[in-house]
Design a protein around this motif. Structure first.
Motif, mmCIF file in Angstrom:
data_model
loop_
_atom_site.group_PDB
_atom_site.id
_atom_site.type_symbol
_atom_site.label_atom_id
_atom_site.label_comp_id
_atom_site.label_asym_id
_atom_site.label_seq_id
_atom_site.Cartn_x
_atom_site.Cartn_y
_atom_site.Cartn_z
ATOM 1 N N VAL A 142 0.860 -1.176 0.000
ATOM 2 C CA VAL A 142 0.000 0.000 0.000
ATOM 3 C C VAL A 142 0.897 1.226 0.000
ATOM 4 O O VAL A 142 1.780 1.360 0.844
ATOM 5 N N ASN A 143 0.695 2.122 -0.948
ATOM 6 C CA ASN A 143 1.566 3.297 -1.095
ATOM 7 C C ASN A 143 0.746 4.571 -1.231
ATOM 8 O O ASN A 143 -0.405 4.541 -1.675
ATOM 9 N N CYS A 144 1.354 5.692 -0.879
ATOM 10 C CA CYS A 144 0.834 7.033 -1.212
ATOM 11 C C CYS A 144 -0.653 7.177 -0.881
ATOM 12 O O CYS A 144 -1.462 7.582 -1.728
ATOM 13 N N VAL A 145 -0.998 6.873 0.347
ATOM 14 C CA VAL A 145 -2.402 6.939 0.755
ATOM 15 C C VAL A 145 -2.800 8.380 1.054
ATOM 16 O O VAL A 145 -2.152 9.064 1.847
ATOM 17 N N THR A 146 -3.873 8.841 0.414
ATOM 18 C CA THR A 146 -4.459 10.150 0.712
ATOM 19 C C THR A 146 -5.873 9.930 1.228
ATOM 20 O O THR A 146 -6.299 8.786 1.453
ATOM 21 N N TYR A 147 -6.634 11.011 1.400
ATOM 22 C CA TYR A 147 -8.005 10.859 1.895
ATOM 23 C C TYR A 147 -8.954 10.325 0.818
ATOM 24 O O TYR A 147 -10.078 9.914 1.125
ATOM 25 N N SER A 148 -8.517 10.317 -0.452
ATOM 26 C CA SER A 148 -9.418 9.851 -1.515
ATOM 27 C C SER A 148 -8.763 8.875 -2.493
ATOM 28 O O SER A 148 -9.429 8.370 -3.390
ATOM 29 N N THR A 149 -7.455 8.620 -2.318
ATOM 30 C CA THR A 149 -6.744 7.735 -3.250
ATOM 31 C C THR A 149 -5.755 6.849 -2.505
ATOM 32 O O THR A 149 -5.400 7.097 -1.347
ATOM 33 N N SER A 150 -5.314 5.830 -3.206
ATOM 34 C CA SER A 150 -4.233 4.980 -2.707
ATOM 35 C C SER A 150 -3.597 4.314 -3.926
ATOM 36 O O SER A 150 -4.213 4.206 -4.988
ATOM 37 N N THR A 151 -2.354 3.889 -3.783
ATOM 38 C CA THR A 151 -1.674 3.175 -4.855
ATOM 39 C C THR A 151 -1.283 1.780 -4.366
ATOM 40 O O THR A 151 -0.680 1.645 -3.296
ATOM 41 N N ILE A 152 -1.648 0.781 -5.135
ATOM 42 C CA ILE A 152 -1.293 -0.605 -4.837
ATOM 43 C C ILE A 152 -0.219 -1.025 -5.829
ATOM 44 O O ILE A 152 -0.374 -0.857 -7.037
ATOM 45 N N SER A 153 0.884 -1.583 -5.328
ATOM 46 C CA SER A 153 1.969 -2.004 -6.211
ATOM 47 C C SER A 153 2.463 -3.394 -5.830
ATOM 48 O O SER A 153 2.382 -3.799 -4.668
ATOM 49 N N PHE A 154 2.982 -4.122 -6.816
ATOM 50 C CA PHE A 154 3.573 -5.438 -6.581
ATOM 51 C C PHE A 154 4.327 -5.863 -7.833
ATOM 52 O O PHE A 154 4.188 -5.264 -8.908
ATOM 53 N N GLU A 155 5.163 -6.897 -7.676
ATOM 54 C CA GLU A 155 5.919 -7.450 -8.798
ATOM 55 C C GLU A 155 5.581 -8.925 -8.972
ATOM 56 O O GLU A 155 5.386 -9.639 -7.972
ATOM 57 N N THR A 156 5.545 -9.380 -10.217
ATOM 58 C CA THR A 156 5.328 -10.799 -10.512
ATOM 59 C C THR A 156 6.595 -11.414 -11.103
ATOM 60 O O THR A 156 7.473 -10.705 -11.581
ATOM 61 N N ASN A 157 6.677 -12.731 -11.057
ATOM 62 C CA ASN A 157 7.884 -13.422 -11.530
ATOM 63 C C ASN A 157 8.065 -13.335 -13.038
ATOM 64 O O ASN A 157 9.192 -13.386 -13.544
ATOM 65 N N LYS A 158 6.961 -13.193 -13.751
ATOM 66 C CA LYS A 158 6.998 -13.066 -15.204
ATOM 67 C C LYS A 158 6.078 -11.921 -15.623
ATOM 68 O O LYS A 158 5.237 -11.471 -14.843
ATOM 69 N N GLU A 159 6.245 -11.483 -16.842
ATOM 70 C CA GLU A 159 5.360 -10.440 -17.362
ATOM 71 C C GLU A 159 3.951 -11.006 -17.535
ATOM 72 O O GLU A 159 3.767 -12.067 -18.142
ATOM 73 N N ILE A 160 2.979 -10.298 -16.999
ATOM 74 C CA ILE A 160 1.600 -10.753 -17.018
ATOM 75 C C ILE A 160 0.688 -9.552 -16.812
ATOM 76 O O ILE A 160 1.103 -8.537 -16.246
ATOM 77 N N ALA A 161 -0.535 -9.637 -17.272
ATOM 78 C CA ALA A 161 -1.546 -8.613 -16.991
ATOM 79 C C ALA A 161 -2.332 -9.032 -15.756
ATOM 80 O O ALA A 161 -2.753 -10.185 -15.638
ATOM 81 N N THR A 162 -2.511 -8.118 -14.799
ATOM 82 C CA THR A 162 -3.205 -8.417 -13.548
ATOM 83 C C THR A 162 -4.324 -7.417 -13.307
ATOM 84 O O THR A 162 -4.424 -6.392 -13.983
ATOM 85 N N ASN A 163 -5.151 -7.717 -12.313
ATOM 86 C CA ASN A 163 -6.242 -6.835 -11.915
ATOM 87 C C ASN A 163 -6.184 -6.567 -10.417
ATOM 88 O O ASN A 163 -5.698 -7.408 -9.646
ATOM 89 N N VAL A 164 -6.720 -5.429 -10.018
ATOM 90 C CA VAL A 164 -6.966 -5.130 -8.612
ATOM 91 C C VAL A 164 -8.417 -4.672 -8.488
ATOM 92 O O VAL A 164 -8.864 -3.793 -9.229
ATOM 93 N N VAL A 165 -9.134 -5.281 -7.545
ATOM 94 C CA VAL A 165 -10.539 -4.934 -7.332
ATOM 95 C C VAL A 165 -10.668 -4.214 -5.992
ATOM 96 O O VAL A 165 -10.272 -4.748 -4.948
ATOM 97 N N VAL A 166 -11.214 -2.995 -6.034
ATOM 98 C CA VAL A 166 -11.440 -2.198 -4.827
ATOM 99 C C VAL A 166 -12.805 -1.528 -4.940
ATOM 100 O O VAL A 166 -13.113 -0.901 -5.962
#
Length: 626
Positions: free
Chosen positions: A180-204
């Protein structure tokens, strides 16, 4: 006796030779450096004061993330381990994460010997042997492996998704994060790394955020959130999912009480090797995050010397920073960690005689650029030192960027301003035997200084901001081994950065005074400056009459109009520093040489400090700052 004509000839000849030398060899060296050259065979070198030449050392890369991150290869019999390094011998351990919110790593006791960089894990037999322990779970998401040298030093703790049946390893899995990064009162940034190149999703909040491309690094800005609210987030990748949560910040200007944590200096401690994972005191970093979480800290600020660093190779530098970041898990799944750079976050060219120069090209090899590749911090700071008074090339970008190493963030009624006091740091800058350009340890250069001045002015005018903290790695008032540098240099103002052979107008004491003028005299809201570098906890009362100059100081002196605090906490796991005897010793209100995590309790304009040992939970210091 040599004639005047002969002397003039020799002088003109020397000038001509120097110009010719510069034209011939300066082709590939940045304009920032007046004494770095490249010869006809593309070898970098510098000229010594005695006329000799020091060439660049070419040392092999010791370790790299690439070597250890994808080293387990799926076979029909188990997992082959191969780092393709016949000189590496050690042990390999396999384990798993417990199914708790803050998952704990549990390792199987079985050792797998690494010989000449290779090993093998018999998954089937291992699962049979520990069947009661793992309770016959077919899928073990986020299993973990540890690589240890023969002397017991841990090198890497990696992730892999494994199963009981062949194929034993998932094709795709998360190797770092999520964070969890750069949390404000209306936003946040989620970051992570995978072992291979892939397209991912985040549901919030019932909204799906998707990668725009196939990639290793995944970064999602989550928007349209409510302040002071908890949100669940789900990472989706290759048929797998992981679920965590975060809490948004208080609304800007809100006076609701909250607490945040501060620390720095977690580089490896050689006196307790069992706590380290290559480059960082991983055990202490994990305890710090654990303690911060237990105290319900809204965020953790970590200001420099995260790692051993001082690297002459980018791969090694990134590997160490990644080990630090991994050590913050699992708690950084839930609360944000903000970081900046110290002197150990340094990447350089190493010449003969151990002369070290900041590495270039800046956009691929500088410490600042690669720091930003590993961490996710706000991007609202200055651009760089380009177009400053000392920038001799107004067309090209020559200086490293300040992106994600100088910035600010706001939580409720409080602003944190994060500085980089080791920007474009040249470790050999104070070597008198050779002239090297670059910045010295502890100096805030011109563009960053002007940015600080402007941000303080903005916050002073903003009625929503009641409290300001400024943080950087180097103390204004050091207390021990850093009395010879930091922002003091034993009171000698001659120390300063230089660009293209030209010294900065202001020395370290002058720049220190200008900094104090901004945060004390030009600001009514700045409560404390948070520093590290000295490996101890030290609370210093910066009063209007605190001694700030040596007896023989001849420069202009500043008069402070009000008091602030300097809270030095370089006790994040690095080897301890003893207390020295600075001229401001009587203004040191508390000193402790033990691992420390500082908590700031904010309640409107009231600010209380409590320093805790994260190992024993003993209270080291307790004070009201305002």
């Amino acid at each position: 006796m040599i004639s005047i004509k002969r002397i003039l000839f020799l002088i003109l000849n020397m000038i001509f030779v120097e110009i010719l030398f510069a034209q011939q060899f300066r082709l590939a060296a940045p304009a920032l450096f007046a004494n770095v050259y490249i010869d006809s065979k593309n070898n970098l070198f510098i000229k010594n004061s005695d006329g000799g030449i020091s060439y660049l050392k070419h040392e092999p890369v010791k370790y790299s993330l690439k070597k250890f991150q994808n080293c387990l290869i799926d076979t029909d019999k188990g997992l082959n381990f191969d780092i393709k390094d016949t000189n590496f011998n050690g042990l390999l351990f396999l384990g798993f994460y417990t199914k708790n919110k803050y998952s704990k790593v549990e390792y199987f006791s079985k050792k797998h010997k690494i010989t000449k960089g290779k090993s093998f894990i018999d998954i089937k037999n291992l699962f049979v042997e520990y069947d009661s322990l793992i309770k016959s779970k077919n899928l073990m998401i986020n299993s973990v492996y540890k690589i240890v040298k023969t002397d017991g030093t841990a090198i890497y703790e990696g992730k892999i998704n494994i199963k009981k049946e062949s194929p034993f390893a998932d094709e795709y899995y998360i190797v770092s994060g999520p964070y969890v990064n750069c949390v404000t009162y209306s936003t946040s940034t989620i970051s992570f790394e995978t072992n291979k190149e892939i397209a991912t999703n985040v549901v919030v909040n019932n909204k799906t955020y998707k990668d725009t491309k196939i990639c290793f690094h995944h970064e999602f800005e989550i928007k349209d959130l409510m302040p002071d609210s908890t949100y669940e987030y789900k990472i989706q990748y290759s048929g797998n999912s992981e679920t965590y949560n975060f809490r948004t910040a208080l609304m800007k200007g809100a006076d609701k009480p909250f607490v945040f944590a501060y620390v720095s200096d977690s580089r490896a401690n050689n006196s307790s090797k069992e706590k380290n994972i290559y480059g960082t005191n991983a055990s202490m970093v994990n305890k710090i995050m654990n303690t911060a979480t237990a105290q319900n800290a809204a965020f953790v600020q970590f200001s420099g010397d995260l790692i051993d660093g001082y690297s002459d190779n980018i791969d090694d530098f990134i590997f160490q920073l990644t080990n630090f970041k991994l050590a913050t898990e699992p708690f950084s799944h839930f609360i944000p960690l903000y970081t900046t750079m110290g002197n150990h976050e340094s990447v350089y060219f190493n010449f003969d005689n151990n002369i070290r120069v900041p590495k270039f090209p800046i956009m691929s090899q500088s410490a600042e650029v690669n720091f930003a590749k590993v961490f996710v911090n706000p991007e609202n700071g200055p651009i760089s030192e380009d177009n400053s008074k000392y920038d001799i090339d107004k067309v090209e970008y020559n200086f490293p960027p300040y992106r994600e190493n100088v910035y600010y963030y706001i939580y409720g009624n409080t602003a944190m301003i994060v500085l980089n006091s080791d920007y474009w740091y040249s470790p050999s800058k104070t070597n008198n035997e050779i002239y090297i350009d670059g910045n010295i340890h502890g100096y805030i250069m011109d563009n960053q200084f002007e940015w600080l001045k402007s941000i303080i002015h903005v916050f002073e005018k903003d009625s929503a901001i009641k409290n300001i903290f400024v943080t950087m790695h180097t103390p204004i008032f050091p207390n021990g081994v850093h009395l010879s540098d930091a922002m003091w240099y034993n009171g000698d103002n001659k120390f300063r950065p230089s660009v293209a052979g030209k010294n900065a107008d202001k020395g370290i004491i002058e720049r220190r005074d200008e900094l104090l003028d901004i945060i004390c005299n030009k600001s009514t809201k700045t409560i404390a400056i948070l520093t590290g570098d000295e490996h101890n906890y030290c609370r210093t009362f910066v009063d209007t009459i605190i001694p700030m100059y040596p007896e023989n100081y001849k420069g202009e002196k500043i008069k402070l109009k009000r008091h602030i605090w300097q809270i030095n906490n370089g006790s994040g796991g690095a080897p301890f520093h003893n207390e020295g005897k600075p001229i401001w010793s009587s203004y040191i209100k508390k000193f402790a040489a033990e691992n420390t995590l500082v908590f700031f309790y904010i309640n409107g304009k009231k600010v209380k400090l409590q320093a805790i040992n994260p190992e024993t939970l003993e209270v080291i210091d307790d004070a009201v700052l305002r």
